[in-house]
Motif scaffolding. Structure first.
Motif, PDB file in Angstrom:
ATOM      1  N   PHE A 512       0.851  -1.186   0.000  1.00  0.00           N
ATOM      2  CA  PHE A 512       0.000   0.000   0.000  1.00  0.00           C
ATOM      3  C   PHE A 512       0.890   1.241   0.000  1.00  0.00           C
ATOM      4  O   PHE A 512       1.817   1.340   0.805  1.00  0.00           O
ATOM      5  N   VAL A 513       0.629   2.150  -0.920  1.00  0.00           N
ATOM      6  CA  VAL A 513       1.480   3.316  -1.115  1.00  0.00           C
ATOM      7  C   VAL A 513       0.680   4.598  -0.961  1.00  0.00           C
ATOM      8  O   VAL A 513      -0.538   4.616  -1.124  1.00  0.00           O
ATOM      9  N   ASP A 514       1.385   5.657  -0.642  1.00  0.00           N
ATOM     10  CA  ASP A 514       0.695   6.935  -0.459  1.00  0.00           C
ATOM     11  C   ASP A 514       0.483   7.664  -1.774  1.00  0.00           C
ATOM     12  O   ASP A 514      -0.292   8.611  -1.849  1.00  0.00           O
ATOM     13  N   GLU A 515       1.161   7.249  -2.832  1.00  0.00           N
ATOM     14  CA  GLU A 515       0.972   7.854  -4.143  1.00  0.00           C
ATOM     15  C   GLU A 515       1.504   6.936  -5.216  1.00  0.00           C
ATOM     16  O   GLU A 515       2.486   6.234  -5.003  1.00  0.00           O
ATOM     17  N   ILE A 516       0.833   6.924  -6.361  1.00  0.00           N
ATOM     18  CA  ILE A 516       1.324   6.224  -7.543  1.00  0.00           C
ATOM     19  C   ILE A 516       1.630   7.290  -8.583  1.00  0.00           C
ATOM     20  O   ILE A 516       0.718   7.972  -9.059  1.00  0.00           O
ATOM     21  N   PRO A 517       2.903   7.500  -8.933  1.00  0.00           N
ATOM     22  CA  PRO A 517       3.264   8.606  -9.820  1.00  0.00           C
ATOM     23  C   PRO A 517       2.752   8.397 -11.242  1.00  0.00           C
ATOM     24  O   PRO A 517       2.750   7.276 -11.764  1.00  0.00           O
ATOM     25  N   LEU A 518       2.327   9.499 -11.840  1.00  0.00           N
ATOM     26  CA  LEU A 518       1.874   9.491 -13.223  1.00  0.00           C
ATOM     27  C   LEU A 518       2.879  10.238 -14.075  1.00  0.00           C
ATOM     28  O   LEU A 518       3.501  11.199 -13.633  1.00  0.00           O
ATOM     29  N   GLY A 519       3.021   9.792 -15.323  1.00  0.00           N
ATOM     30  CA  GLY A 519       3.936  10.445 -16.240  1.00  0.00           C
ATOM     31  C   GLY A 519       3.308  11.650 -16.906  1.00  0.00           C
ATOM     32  O   GLY A 519       2.202  12.080 -16.574  1.00  0.00           O
ATOM     33  N   ALA A 520       4.004  12.197 -17.895  1.00  0.00           N
ATOM     34  CA  ALA A 520       3.590  13.455 -18.518  1.00  0.00           C
ATOM     35  C   ALA A 520       2.303  13.334 -19.313  1.00  0.00           C
ATOM     36  O   ALA A 520       1.682  14.334 -19.646  1.00  0.00           O
ATOM     37  N   THR A 521       1.872  12.126 -19.635  1.00  0.00           N
ATOM     38  CA  THR A 521       0.627  11.952 -20.373  1.00  0.00           C
ATOM     39  C   THR A 521      -0.467  11.335 -19.520  1.00  0.00           C
ATOM     40  O   THR A 521      -1.471  10.852 -20.035  1.00  0.00           O
ATOM     41  N   GLY A 522      -0.280  11.349 -18.198  1.00  0.00           N
ATOM     42  CA  GLY A 522      -1.330  10.880 -17.308  1.00  0.00           C
ATOM     43  C   GLY A 522      -1.347   9.384 -17.072  1.00  0.00           C
ATOM     44  O   GLY A 522      -2.273   8.860 -16.459  1.00  0.00           O
ATOM     45  N   LYS A 523      -0.325   8.681 -17.548  1.00  0.00           N
ATOM     46  CA  LYS A 523      -0.262   7.236 -17.344  1.00  0.00           C
ATOM     47  C   LYS A 523       0.677   6.914 -16.187  1.00  0.00           C
ATOM     48  O   LYS A 523       1.559   7.701 -15.853  1.00  0.00           O
ATOM     49  N   ILE A 524       0.485   5.747 -15.606  1.00  0.00           N
ATOM     50  CA  ILE A 524       1.332   5.330 -14.492  1.00  0.00           C
ATOM     51  C   ILE A 524       2.785   5.264 -14.939  1.00  0.00           C
ATOM     52  O   ILE A 524       3.114   4.663 -15.967  1.00  0.00           O
ATOM     53  N   ASP A 525       3.654   5.882 -14.181  1.00  0.00           N
ATOM     54  CA  ASP A 525       5.075   5.946 -14.503  1.00  0.00           C
ATOM     55  C   ASP A 525       5.798   4.759 -13.874  1.00  0.00           C
ATOM     56  O   ASP A 525       6.345   4.848 -12.781  1.00  0.00           O
ATOM     57  N   LYS A 526       5.808   3.639 -14.596  1.00  0.00           N
ATOM     58  CA  LYS A 526       6.392   2.415 -14.049  1.00  0.00           C
ATOM     59  C   LYS A 526       7.918   2.476 -13.999  1.00  0.00           C
ATOM     60  O   LYS A 526       8.533   1.813 -13.155  1.00  0.00           O
ATOM     61  N   LYS A 527       8.500   3.249 -14.871  1.00  0.00           N
ATOM     62  CA  LYS A 527       9.954   3.417 -14.810  1.00  0.00           C
ATOM     63  C   LYS A 527      10.352   4.006 -13.466  1.00  0.00           C
ATOM     64  O   LYS A 527      11.296   3.539 -12.821  1.00  0.00           O
ATOM     65  N   LEU A 528       9.619   5.013 -13.035  1.00  0.00           N
ATOM     66  CA  LEU A 528       9.909   5.646 -11.754  1.00  0.00           C
ATOM     67  C   LEU A 528       9.598   4.710 -10.594  1.00  0.00           C
ATOM     68  O   LEU A 528      10.351   4.621  -9.622  1.00  0.00           O
ATOM     69  N   ILE A 529       8.498   3.961 -10.698  1.00  0.00           N
ATOM     70  CA  ILE A 529       8.149   3.008  -9.638  1.00  0.00           C
ATOM     71  C   ILE A 529       9.236   1.940  -9.506  1.00  0.00           C
ATOM     72  O   ILE A 529       9.670   1.611  -8.398  1.00  0.00           O
ATOM     73  N   ARG A 530       9.686   1.407 -10.637  1.00  0.00           N
ATOM     74  CA  ARG A 530      10.731   0.370 -10.580  1.00  0.00           C
ATOM     75  C   ARG A 530      12.008   0.915  -9.953  1.00  0.00           C
ATOM     76  O   ARG A 530      12.683   0.218  -9.201  1.00  0.00           O
ATOM     77  N   GLU A 531      12.332   2.166 -10.271  1.00  0.00           N
ATOM     78  CA  GLU A 531      13.532   2.770  -9.695  1.00  0.00           C
ATOM     79  C   GLU A 531      13.401   2.867  -8.184  1.00  0.00           C
ATOM     80  O   GLU A 531      14.334   2.566  -7.442  1.00  0.00           O
ATOM     81  N   ARG A 532      12.231   3.273  -7.722  1.00  0.00           N
ATOM     82  CA  ARG A 532      12.045   3.450  -6.287  1.00  0.00           C
ATOM     83  C   ARG A 532      11.869   2.127  -5.546  1.00  0.00           C
ATOM     84  O   ARG A 532      12.081   2.050  -4.336  1.00  0.00           O
ATOM     85  N   MET A 533      11.495   1.086  -6.276  1.00  0.00           N
ATOM     86  CA  MET A 533      11.323  -0.229  -5.649  1.00  0.00           C
ATOM     87  C   MET A 533      12.509  -1.146  -5.910  1.00  0.00           C
ATOM     88  O   MET A 533      12.419  -2.358  -5.692  1.00  0.00           O
ATOM     89  N   LYS A 534      13.620  -0.599  -6.384  1.00  0.00           N
ATOM     90  CA  LYS A 534      14.739  -1.443  -6.798  1.00  0.00           C
ATOM     91  C   LYS A 534      15.327  -2.262  -5.654  1.00  0.00           C
ATOM     92  O   LYS A 534      15.915  -3.318  -5.876  1.00  0.00           O
ATOM     93  N   ASP A 535      15.174  -1.788  -4.414  1.00  0.00           N
ATOM     94  CA  ASP A 535      15.714  -2.525  -3.271  1.00  0.00           C
ATOM     95  C   ASP A 535      14.666  -3.389  -2.580  1.00  0.00           C
ATOM     96  O   ASP A 535      14.967  -4.030  -1.567  1.00  0.00           O
ATOM     97  N   TYR A 536      13.464  -3.419  -3.142  1.00  0.00           N
ATOM     98  CA  TYR A 536      12.391  -4.217  -2.528  1.00  0.00           C
ATOM     99  C   TYR A 536      12.661  -5.712  -2.743  1.00  0.00           C
ATOM    100  O   TYR A 536      13.111  -6.130  -3.817  1.00  0.00           O
ATOM    101  N   VAL A 537      12.391  -6.511  -1.710  1.00  0.00           N
ATOM    102  CA  VAL A 537      12.562  -7.963  -1.784  1.00  0.00           C
ATOM    103  C   VAL A 537      11.240  -8.612  -1.436  1.00  0.00           C
ATOM    104  O   VAL A 537      10.586  -8.245  -0.449  1.00  0.00           O
ATOM    105  N   LEU A 538      10.821  -9.566  -2.265  1.00  0.00           N
ATOM    106  CA  LEU A 538       9.565 -10.272  -1.996  1.00  0.00           C
ATOM    107  C   LEU A 538       9.631 -10.994  -0.661  1.00  0.00           C
ATOM    108  O   LEU A 538      10.698 -11.463  -0.254  1.00  0.00           O
ATOM    109  N   PRO A 539       8.496 -11.115   0.041  1.00  0.00           N
ATOM    110  CA  PRO A 539       8.492 -11.851   1.309  1.00  0.00           C
ATOM    111  C   PRO A 539       8.824 -13.319   1.068  1.00  0.00           C
ATOM    112  O   PRO A 539       8.541 -13.862  -0.005  1.00  0.00           O
ATOM    113  N   PRO A 540       9.422 -13.985   2.037  1.00  0.00           N
ATOM    114  CA  PRO A 540       9.853 -15.368   1.836  1.00  0.00           C
ATOM    115  C   PRO A 540       8.716 -16.360   1.694  1.00  0.00           C
ATOM    116  O   PRO A 540       8.889 -17.426   1.143  1.00  0.00           O
TER     117      PRO A 540
END
Length: 618
Positions: A512-540
Motif C-alpha cells: 500500500f502506497v501513499d501515491e502512484i506517480p503518473l507520467g507526462a501523459t497521465g499514465k502510471i510511470d512504471k519506470k519511476l516506480i521500478r527505480e524506487r522499488m529497486k531494493d524491494y525484496v519479496l516476502p519469503p
C-alpha cells in the motif's frame, strides 16, 4: 492511365474554411485562463486565425519554421493552431507536464522560433529563457493588462491580433508539407519528434469522423478534456470543426467539479480524456449526487480503462464508454472498441468485455502481431506478441532522423506494446514490452491485473510491476493507493483478484502506497516506480503482511499548477528519511520534498491529461 479528377490538396486550412463557410455561427466556448467563460464562433475563430498568420509573418516567420504553443485547450489556442498551419509554418505543441530540462531539450531540438504561451506557463518560460536562445519572441495568450513584466520582451497576443490584417491566402502548398510537430514524452531516452503532414492530419480527420470511430456529428457538443498538446487532442480540434460540432474547451481546470460544470451548463454530448479524469468525475458525481443530463458518449484512452469506470458510467448515468488506443506516432488514433456485427449480437455483459479491450483498426490502419523473431502470430485472442502498425498517418521516421530507421522491411512501425488480436480483429494491449512480467518463461500482463485491482471499492489507483524472483525470474508485485480514509490488508486484495486471473498470475505481495506517480501523459510511470522499488525484496512466504510505502512523487516536477495545493504533512523525525517509510497496515504519507528529483517526470492526479489516445502518447 490516371484519373481525371481535380487536384485538391488535403491541407488542414480547408477544415477551418469549411467550418466558417457552413457552420460559421456554431459556438466555441472556453474557460479562459483569466477565469471568465468566453464565447466565440467558427467564423470569428477563422478571422482571428488569419490575423495570427499575418502577425507571425510580421515577426519574421516563414513557411517551414516551427512555432511552438504551450497552452491549455481554449479558443485562442485553436486560433493560434490554425494561424500557424494555414500559412505553412509548423505548429509544435509543447507538453507543460514535462520537466523544465526536457522542455529546453525539445524547444532547442525543434529549433522553435516563437513560443505562444498561456499565462499559466510564463514563470516556466521565464526560468528557462536564457537556455532557449533560438526563440526570438514569446507571445502570451492574453492582453497587455495581464502582462506583469516577469518575462521581459513578451508580446501580448490580443495586441498582435488586433493590429494584424485578416487579409491572407492560406494553403497553396503541397499536401505533404509539414503541419504539426509533437514529441513523445521520452520514457526511454530523449523525447522524439513526430512530424505530421497536412495530408496525414486530413486523412486522420476523415477516419475519426466515421460512425465506427469517434462518430461526431454537427448536432454534437464536444468537450475535449484531452489536451491539444497530446497528439492534437486525439484529432478532435480537426474533426469537430470538420462537422460543425459545438466545441467546449476546458482551459486549465480539469478536476471533477469543473468538468461536470461544463458538461451540464453547455449541454455536452461527447467527451474524451484519459481514465484518471473520468475517475475524478465519477468520484465527484457520487459525492455530490450529481447527474449527467446530456452526456451520451465518452472515449477513454491514454491507458487501459478499469472495468469499474465503464460500469459506473453505464449503470449509474447511462453514458456509453468506448475504449480507444493510439500513440503520438499514429496521429494518434490506432484502434477503437466499437462493436462489429457479431459482437453487437452478444448480450450486454459479453459486449462489455470487448469494450474493455483497445478495439478494432479503422480503414487506414494495418496491424500485425509478431514474436521476437518477427514471425506472425495467430489472432486467437490469447497469444501475446509485439504489436506493429502501418498506415498513411503512422510515423515513417522521427524528426531529424532521431533513432535511425524505425520501420521493418514491410514498412511497419513497432509500437513497443505487447498485445493480442482475436478472431474479430479486436486488439488488447497486455503491456508495454518493457513492462511485461516474464515468469517461468511465460508472460504475465501487468495491465490486466492492475485494472482488476483498481476495481476494488477501496482502491483509488493500482499498479503492477515485476520484481526479481530466485526461481521464476520475475513475479508480480501489486501496489495500491487507497481512497482517502480507507484501510486494507493484503489478503483483501488477493481475495478480490481470486477467480478473476490465472492462479499463477496472482501477485506475490501487495504494497500500500501513499501515491502512484503518473507520467507526462497521465499514465502510471512504471519506470519511476521500478527505480524506487529497486531494493524491494519479496516476502519469503505467502501470507506475510506488507507494510505501507510512501511512493509519492516529489512536488518539484509539477510545473503546472492551476490550483493551489495544501502544504504536505511532515511526520516528526522523518524530515530527511528515504522515500520508503514502513508502517503497520495503513498507507501513510511522508514529505520527501528534500530528496533529489528523479530523472523521469512524474505527474500528480489533480489535473491529468491526456496524452496512449487511449492514447499512450508515450
Amino acid at each position: 492511365m490516371q484519373g481525371l479528377m481535380q487536384d485538391w490538396p488535403l491541407t488542414v486550412d480547408k477544415i477551418l474554411d469549411h467550418a466558417k463557410a457552413w457552420h460559421g455561427g456554431r459556438e466555441i466556448v472556453s474557460r479562459s485562463v483569466e477565469g471568465p467563460i468566453v464565447r466565440t464562433t467558427y467564423a470569428e475563430i477563422h478571422e482571428r486565425a488569419k490575423r495570427v498568420s499575418n502577425a507571425l509573418l510580421g515577426l519574421g516567420i516563414l513557411p517551414g519554421d516551427r512555432v511552438a504553443t504551450l497552452a491549455w485547450n481554449t479558443g485562442r489556442h485553436i486560433e493560434a493552431w490554425y494561424g500557424i498551419m494555414g500559412m505553412g509554418a509548423v505548429c509544435h505543441t509543447l507538453n507543460p507536464r514535462l520537466f523544465a530540462e526536457q522542455l529546453v531539450y525539445i524547444i532547442n531540438h525543434a529549433d522553435d522560433r516563437i513560443i505562444i504561451t498561456d499565462l499559466t506557463f510564463v514563470p516556466v518560460l521565464a526560468s528557462i529563457r536564457d537556455q532557449i536562445p533560438g526563440v526570438k519572441h514569446i507571445i502570451v495568450l492574453s492582453d497587455e493588462a495581464h502582462l506583469d513584466g516577469s518575462l521581459p520582451g513578451a508580446l501580448a497576443y490580443e495586441t498582435l491580433v488586433e493590429n494584424a490584417s485578416a487579409d491572407i491566402s492560406w494553403g497553396g502548398f503541397d499536401e505533404n508539407t509539414a503541419a504539426g510537430l509533437c514529441y513523445t514524452s521520452g520514457t526511454t531516452g530523449n523525447p522524439k519528434g513526430v512530424l505530421y503532414s497536412h495530408r496525414s492530419n486530413f486523412l486522420h480527420t476523415l477516419v475519426t469522423m466515421g460512425s465506427d470511430v469517434l462518430g461526431i456529428k454537427a448536432t454534437d457538443t464536444v468537450l475535449p478534456v484531452v489536451p491539444m498538446f497530446h497528439a492534437n487532442a486525439w484529432g478532435l480540434t480537426f474533426s469537430a470543426p470538420a462537422v460543425g460540432a459545438k466545441l467546449v474547451m476546458p482551459g486549465p481546470k480539469l478536476d471533477g467539479a469543473s468538468v461536470h460544470e461544463l458538461l451540464e451548463t453547455e449541454g455536452v454530448t461527447f467527451s474524451a480524456a484519459v481514465p484518471t479524469v473520468w475517475q475524478m468525475l465519477l468520484t465527484h458525481l457520487r459525492t455530490s449526487k450529481g447527474t449527467l443530463s446530456t452526456l451520451k458518449r465518452v472515449v477513454i484512452g491514454g491507458s487501459a480503462v478499469p472495468e469499474a469506470i465503464v460500469r459506473g458510467f453505464r449503470d449509474e448515468y447511462g453514458v456509453d464508454v468506448t475504449h480507444a488506443w493510439g500513440m503520438t506516432e499514429t496521429s494518434p488514433l490506432g484502434t477503437q472498441a466499437t462493436p462489429n456485427y457479431a459482437i453487437s449480437q452478444m448480450d450486454a455483459e459479453q459486449q462489455l468485455q470487448f469494450k474493455l479491450k483497445q478495439g478494432r483498426a479503422p480503414l487506414g490502419i494495418e496491424l500485425k502481431l509478431v514474436d521476437d523473431d518477427d514471425k506472425p502470430l495467430p489472432h486467437d485472442g490469447t497469444t501475446f506478441g509485439r504489436l506493429k502498425v502501418a498506415g498513411p498517418f503512422v510515423v515513417g521516421e522521427y524528426f531529424r532522423a532521431e533513432g535511425g530507421k524505425i520501420l521493418d522491411q514491410d514498412g511497419f512501425f513497432d509500437t513497443g506494446d505487447v498485445a493480442t488480436l482475436d478472431e474479430h480483429g479486436v486488439m488488447q494491449i497486455t503491456d508495454r514490452a518493457k513492462d511485461v512480467i516474464k515468469s517461468g518463461g511465460e508472460w504475465i500482463s501487468s495491465i490486466e491485473i492492475e485494472n482488476i485491482a483498481a476495481g476494488h471499492p477501496k482502491a483509488e489507483l493500482a499498479a503492477v510491476i515485476g520484481v526479481v524472483h530466485p526461481k521464476w525470474d520475475e513475479r508480480p508485485l501489486l501496489l495500491v493507493k487507497l481512497k482517502t480514509g480507507e484501510a486494507a490488508t493484503k489478503d483483501e486484495f488477493l481475495q478480490f483478484l481470486d477467480g478473476k486471473i490465472a492462479k499463477w498470475w496472482m501477485p506475490d505481495d501487495v504494497v500500500f502506497v501513499d501515491e502512484i506517480p503518473l507520467g507526462a501523459t497521465g499514465k502510471i510511470d512504471k519506470k519511476l516506480i521500478r527505480e524506487r522499488m529497486k531494493d524491494y525484496v519479496l516476502p519469503p512466504a505467502a501470507g506475510v503482511a506488507s507494510g505501507a510505502v510512501a511512493l509519492a512523487a516529489p512536488p518539484e516536477p509539477k510545473i503546472y499548477a492551476p490550483e493551489p495545493e495544501p502544504e504536505p504533512v511532515v511526520e516528526p523525525g522523518h524530515e530527511d528519511d528515504a522515500w520508503l517509510h514502513w508502517t503497520p497496515d495503513a498507507a501513510q504519507s511522508v514529505d520527501r520534498s528534500r530528496r533529489e528529483a528523479p530523472a523521469a517526470p512524474a505527474d500528480h492526479v489533480e489535473a491529468p491529461a491526456d496524452a496512449q489516445l487511449p492514447f499512450r502518447g508515450r
